[in-house]
Scaffold this motif. Structure first.
Motif, PDB file in Angstrom:
ATOM      1  N   GLN A  56       0.856  -1.181   0.000  1.00  0.00           N
ATOM      2  CA  GLN A  56       0.000   0.000   0.000  1.00  0.00           C
ATOM      3  C   GLN A  56       0.893   1.231   0.000  1.00  0.00           C
ATOM      4  OE1 GLN A  56      -3.179   0.042   2.846  1.00  0.00           O
ATOM      5  NE2 GLN A  56      -3.529  -2.164   2.722  1.00  0.00           N
ATOM      6  N   GLN A 104       0.002   0.724  11.515  1.00  0.00           N
ATOM      7  CA  GLN A 104      -1.334   0.957  10.990  1.00  0.00           C
ATOM      8  C   GLN A 104      -1.252   1.499   9.566  1.00  0.00           C
ATOM      9  OE1 GLN A 104      -4.415   0.546  13.164  1.00  0.00           O
ATOM     10  NE2 GLN A 104      -2.809  -0.713  14.040  1.00  0.00           N
ATOM     11  N   ARG A 158      -4.245   8.878   5.206  1.00  0.00           N
ATOM     12  CA  ARG A 158      -5.365   9.624   5.805  1.00  0.00           C
ATOM     13  C   ARG A 158      -4.872  10.725   6.744  1.00  0.00           C
ATOM     14  NH1 ARG A 158      -8.914   4.315   7.545  1.00  0.00           N
ATOM     15  NH2 ARG A 158      -8.524   3.155   5.645  1.00  0.00           N
ATOM     16  N   PHE A 164      -3.331   8.489  13.799  1.00  0.00           N
ATOM     17  CA  PHE A 164      -3.519   7.766  15.067  1.00  0.00           C
ATOM     18  C   PHE A 164      -2.914   8.491  16.260  1.00  0.00           C
ATOM     19  CE2 PHE A 164      -4.855   4.261  12.474  1.00  0.00           C
ATOM     20  CZ  PHE A 164      -5.777   3.615  13.281  1.00  0.00           C
ATOM     21  N   GLY A 192      -6.619  -0.489  14.239  1.00  0.00           N
ATOM     22  CA  GLY A 192      -6.733  -1.333  13.057  1.00  0.00           C
ATOM     23  C   GLY A 192      -7.176  -0.583  11.821  1.00  0.00           C
ATOM     24  N   GLY A 193      -7.639   0.690  11.996  1.00  0.00           N
ATOM     25  CA  GLY A 193      -7.956   1.517  10.838  1.00  0.00           C
ATOM     26  C   GLY A 193      -9.406   1.442  10.382  1.00  0.00           C
ATOM     27  N   ASP A 197      -9.392  -2.526   2.758  1.00  0.00           N
ATOM     28  CA  ASP A 197      -8.034  -2.672   3.289  1.00  0.00           C
ATOM     29  C   ASP A 197      -7.809  -4.112   3.760  1.00  0.00           C
ATOM     30  OD1 ASP A 197      -5.652  -2.629   4.606  1.00  0.00           O
ATOM     31  OD2 ASP A 197      -6.162  -0.980   5.967  1.00  0.00           O
ATOM     32  N   PRO A 198      -6.929  -4.877   3.084  1.00  0.00           N
ATOM     33  CA  PRO A 198      -6.768  -6.293   3.443  1.00  0.00           C
ATOM     34  C   PRO A 198      -6.051  -6.493   4.785  1.00  0.00           C
ATOM     35  CG  PRO A 198      -5.196  -5.668   1.742  1.00  0.00           C
ATOM     36  CD  PRO A 198      -6.059  -4.465   1.964  1.00  0.00           C
ATOM     37  N   THR A 199      -5.455  -5.441   5.336  1.00  0.00           N
ATOM     38  CA  THR A 199      -4.717  -5.625   6.588  1.00  0.00           C
ATOM     39  C   THR A 199      -5.626  -5.562   7.820  1.00  0.00           C
ATOM     40  OG1 THR A 199      -4.218  -3.279   6.837  1.00  0.00           O
ATOM     41  CG2 THR A 199      -2.642  -4.589   5.595  1.00  0.00           C
TER      42      THR A 199
END
Lengths: 129, 831
Positions: A44, A68, A73, A91, B558-559, B814-816
């Protein structure tokens, strides 16, 4: 410069790699003065459209602090008199230089950065092996 | 010339610090480290946090890469069993033999396990390593009751670990007549005991354990006074024993009571062998804290680089949080009359005990004890260490100034330059002030990078902050309350500027009144100002919003995001409840009732947010603004419609108030409450504004909050009708929005306000500034221009697009993102 233009002028479909340029998205996919996340194989990558400076940046999307997928974002901005461009993770607000990837909040880790090339509204990321 | 070999035995906190210190000073040694434990050095001081969510990685002090980069040969999981001083070699358990020029023993200590019959039974543990913790964790799952033997500092830490492990019935058993006998006095111990009992610990003093009961597994304890206690597990924390076995075998001088004897350079009786940390005995004393261990590492490393440094004992003052209770002791805590005068303050109601011992002439502070409130610790410790002359009323040091005048003297700037501010990294006041003056550093982060102060335990950060501000003031730098490096204005000034110049965008404000490209501090602050002034849709400038405001949801571990629809006053129809349930089921969301009487849905993928919200909006819900610095909820009790005590209809009034102020952006979050009678079931006095029914109308309270520093709201007006109440609230909220600093709750705002509540009352009730009409008009504008942000977002395809995780693969999530199961729902994967 010539070879670069030649590559860019070809019609390239999404996620097809030509040499080491990866077509990530169109420039209006990324909000002004903000970021977006692109998928590159299993990775990503966060792309930042720093409209205010007329510059584009790309980094890993993973914030190394708590692992994370969040940097795309985060808020971007600058720090210091020489206006080092940076992004702050949403975060815990750890900041990273968009140029060098260094952590500006005093921690040891750093993030990967990638050169970005924009041509005709197309945004490419240069991936080195 | 080949490099000389240094071998370090032990890879604990002090052993690791020694490596750091040595490689920062020289590269002339070939370093090898042997560690008995299988993992790299970790933070043993915060070991108990392993049970409340910290991982091994969080606790780890370094990485294998760091050792590689510094060319240190790190051998873990292998203990040294023998030192051959004639051949100058060491032999390890696995059979490695290595020659050394210098040897550093950082073997630490082991828990002392008393010789009590039955001590070998299953379910008896010590508390020292991560392995110990893992074993405790595995056993605790089937336990209802547990005990810690030993009520010292480590014992109480271990008791906290048991509580964190979910052991319902946790006991502490102490042989002496008080807790923490080495650090605090009888009165302090009594108070601490009271506080800990409230937190669910059962404390037994004067208990001499005679045997451990049970077959193979522990079933309980028997005491010398013939009493018994049933138990499922026991943790021994009866003190430490220095690990001096190999030193003893090698014929080094070792004390009969344990500990490797060292001189002021940390050399043992063999000058090529050093001992540092808890295994070393200096002048008949073992230093069982980390800061002196680090100092020993510094001294030994310096000596090996021919730098003159000596160890002359260490201040054993400590401050720590034990199960949420501050406990500190400093200087000479136990000296008593007639050798000194003690000033003691005790508040059993709040659980605070403070004792300071001063010289009989009242000039100097010798030491003291603080329990329940240790805010003054840093300053008091500095006062002792630097022999600062006390102010005429030394009681002010622990009571604060009373009678209106500020405390005399004793500011941080009166400390001498060599005052040690950060004891973990040995940084003096002079070094910090110098960094501010000559290097022009004025942030905590800057000071951390430049001097390392505050990078250890972090306890000195408040005092470092004061030093930065103090030095800047002394240097004639006007310390102005500015937003950040991009704006030389306070929030209030920027709000006025934006208003007068009719500025509606962040970039315009930055171009006109700021410099640089902004940051994560000024962007959301300006976003809040602009939203308060113009009430434009915040998504029009999405990238200046904090993540939560940008995606109109709360980012979670974890987003993923959580979704909170507005439920005004906490009133909801069964049909709406069903809709929330259906949506949660369909999108696999975790549901929980919030403290503000609404329902939070967790675990939503970014790209699911628009569709979740379109379903919610179809069912008549609106955004709850849980993500914004804005009005959250107005909590209510059921009031006169059902309650036999209720005086007025508190639910209807709460709904009216919540609907009026919903979407109002403010410097910080806003919470309200309406109670139908004096029983105060809505807990309105803990809110930014609270309304309580009286026989004649409403009482209006303002500026309260819960959270880390709870504050009761204060009475602004009595027996007012609903209309007046709304009018005062309009004025109060707008005045707060206009004048508060960013991220300042109403209670803190009032604290900083000159004239306090009397002034605020004058402005709001008596209109002393003549701005009441203006404030009311501004609020009216807000009410008339309110739109639901989520409704606007889902109706606009461009805005909707912003919620995809991948711009080049909009359909993929999001795969994570990972979830785990818990009590038939999901939770976020640990980080």
């Amino acid at each position: 410069m010539m070879s670069e233009m030649l590559i860019l002028d070809r019609e390239i479909e999404s996620t097809v790699e030509v040499q080491n340029l990866f077509f990530a998205c169109y420039s209006d996919d990324v909000p002004e003065n903000g970021g977006a996340c692109v998928k590159y194989h299993g990775e990503q990558i966060a792309i930042f459209n720093f409209t205010r400076r007329g510059e584009w940046f790309a980094t890993q999307n993973l914030c190394p602090h708590k692992q994370q997928m969040a940097l795309s974002r985060g808020m971007i901005g600058s720090v210091g008199d020489d206006c080092e461009p940076k992004v702050a993770c949403p975060f815990h607000k750890k900041s990273f230089s968009l140029k060098s990837g260094d952590c500006l909040s005093g921690d040891d880790y750093k993030i990967k950065t990638y050169p970005v090339i924009v041509n005709n509204g197309r945004v490419y990321i240069e991936i080195k092996d | 010339m080949s490099k000389k070999n240094i071998i370090i035995i032990g890879n604990g906190m002090v052993g690791h610090k020694f490596c750091e210190k040595l490689v920062s000073k020289t590269d002339q040694y070939q370093i090898t480290v042997f560690g008995e434990e299988p993992r790299i050095a970790y933070d043993r001081v915060h070991l108990s946090s392993y049970f409340d969510g910290k991982t091994i990685e969080d606790l780890s002090l370094s990485t294998k890469d760091w050792y590689l980069e510094n060319h240190i040969d790190l051998i873990l999981g292998d203990a040294i069993t023998e030192i051959n001083r004639t051949e100058k070699t060491v032999h390890s358990h696995s059979g490695i033999t290595k020659p050394y020029h210098y040897l550093v023993l950082a073997t630490g200590s082991a828990p002392f396990v008393p010789d009590i019959p039955g001590i070998e039974k299953e379910g008896v543990f010590v508390y020292r390593t991560i392995e110990d913790l893992d074993k405790m964790k595995a056993h605790a799952a089937k336990c209802k009751s547990g005990a810690v033997m030993g009520g010292g500092l480590l014992g109480l830490e271990a008791a906290k670990a048991l509580l964190d492990l979910g052991i319902k019935e946790t006991h502490v058993i102490e042989f002496a007549s008080r807790l923490m006998p080495r650090q605090i006095d009888d009165a302090g111990s009594k108070l601490l005991q009271g506080k800990l009992s409230q937190l669910g610990l059962q404390i037994h003093l004067n208990k001499n354990t005679s045997s451990i009961l049970g077959e193979n597994e522990i079933k309980g304890l028997a005491f010398a006074d013939d009493s018994k206690l049933d138990l499922d597990m026991l943790v021994i924390s009866a003190g430490i024993r220095p690990r001096d076995e190999i030193a003893r075998l090698a014929g080094l001088e070792v004390s009969t009571r344990g500990g490797i004897v060292v001189n002021e350079f940390m050399q043992t009786s063999d000058k090529d062998i050093f001992a540092i940390g808890e295994c070393a005995l200096y002048k008949n004393m073992i230093y069982g804290l980390v800061a002196p261990g680090y100092e020993m590492a510094e001294v030994a490393a310096s000596h090996l680089c021919n730098i003159d440094k000596q160890f002359h004992g260490f201040d054993m003052s400590t401050k720590l949080k034990l199960i949420g209770v501050d406990v500190a002791s400093f200087g000479d805590a136990f000296v008593s009359e007639p050798d000194c005068t003690s000033i003691i303050f005790e508040d059993t109601h709040k659980g605070i005990y403070k004792r300071i011992n001063i010289t009989n002439d009242g000039k100097q502070l010798l030491g003291g004890i603080l329990i329940g409130d240790a805010d003054a610790y840093n300053m008091l410790l500095q006062t002792v260490n630097n022999k600062i002359v006390l102010p005429p009323n030394p009681e002010d040091l622990i009571l604060g100034a009373r009678g209106g005048e500020a405390a005399a003297g004793s500011g941080v700037m009166t400390l001498p330059d060599d005052a040690l501010i950060c004891s973990c990294e040995a940084v003096s006041k002079g070094a910090i002030c110098d960094a501010v003056t000559s290097l022009d550093i004025n942030t905590i982060d800057g000071i951390k990078k430049c001097t390392k102060a505050g990078t250890g335990c972090g306890g000195c950060i408040p005092i470092v902050k004061d030093l930065i501000t103090g030095t800047m003031k002394e240097n004639g730098v006007y310390v102005k309350n500015v937003l950040c490096e991009h704006f030389d204005y306070s929030r209030q000034e920027l709000l006025d500027l934006a208003k007068m110049n009719k500025i509606k965008s962040y970039d315009q404000l930055l171009d006109t009144f700021g410099k640089g490209d902004g940051c994560e501090v000024c962007k959301p602050a300006v976003a809040s100002i602009l939203a308060s002034l113009w009430n434009d849709l915040i998504l029009k400038q999405d990238t200046i919003q904090d993540s939560n405001d940008r995606f109109l949801a709360n980012i979670q571990k974890g987003g993923t995001y959580s979704v909170v629809p507005r439920i005004p006053g906490g009133e909801i129809t069964p049909d709406k409840l069903i809709v929330i349930g259906q949506i949660a089921k369909e999108y696999g969301l975790y549901t929980k009732i919030t403290g503000g009487q609404r329902i939070d849905l967790f675990g939503a993928h970014l790209s699911d947010l628009p569709v979740i919200w379109s379903r919610l909006i179809d069912a008549g819900f609106e955004s709850g603004h849980a993500y914004g610095k804005s009005l959250r909820t107005v909590k209510s009790c059921v009031g006169s419609t059902w309650c036999r005590f209720g005086l007025h209809d508190s639910v209807s009034f709460a709904i009216q108030v919540e609907d009026r102020y919903k979407g109002l952006r403010s410097p910080h979050k806003l919470k309200g409450g309406v109670s139908g009678c004096i029983r105060e079931c809505a807990e309105a006095q803990s809110k930014d504004f609270g309304i309580i029914a009286t026989e004649k109308g409403w009482n209006l309270y303002v500026c309260g909050n819960g959270g880390s520093k709870p504050k009761h709201a204060q009475l602004l007006a009595t027996d007012i009708d609903s209309e007046t109440c709304i009018k005062y609230l309009d004025r109060f909220l707008m005045f707060y929005i206009r004048t508060a600093d960013p991220l300042t709750r109403t209670a803190t705002w009032l604290d900083k306000m000159e004239g306090g509540m009397a002034y605020l009352k004058n402005v709001v009730v008596n209109d002393s500034l003549g701005i009441a009409t203006e404030l009311e008009a501004e609020m009216e504008y807000h009410v008339n221009t309110y739109t639901c942000e989520w409704k606007a977002a889902i109706e606009n395809p461009d805005m909707k697009k912003r919620f995809n995780h991948f711009v080049n693969a909009p359909e993929e999530k999001d795969p994570t993102v990972k979830f785990e199961g818990m009590r038939d729902q999901i939770k976020a994967g640990a980080w």
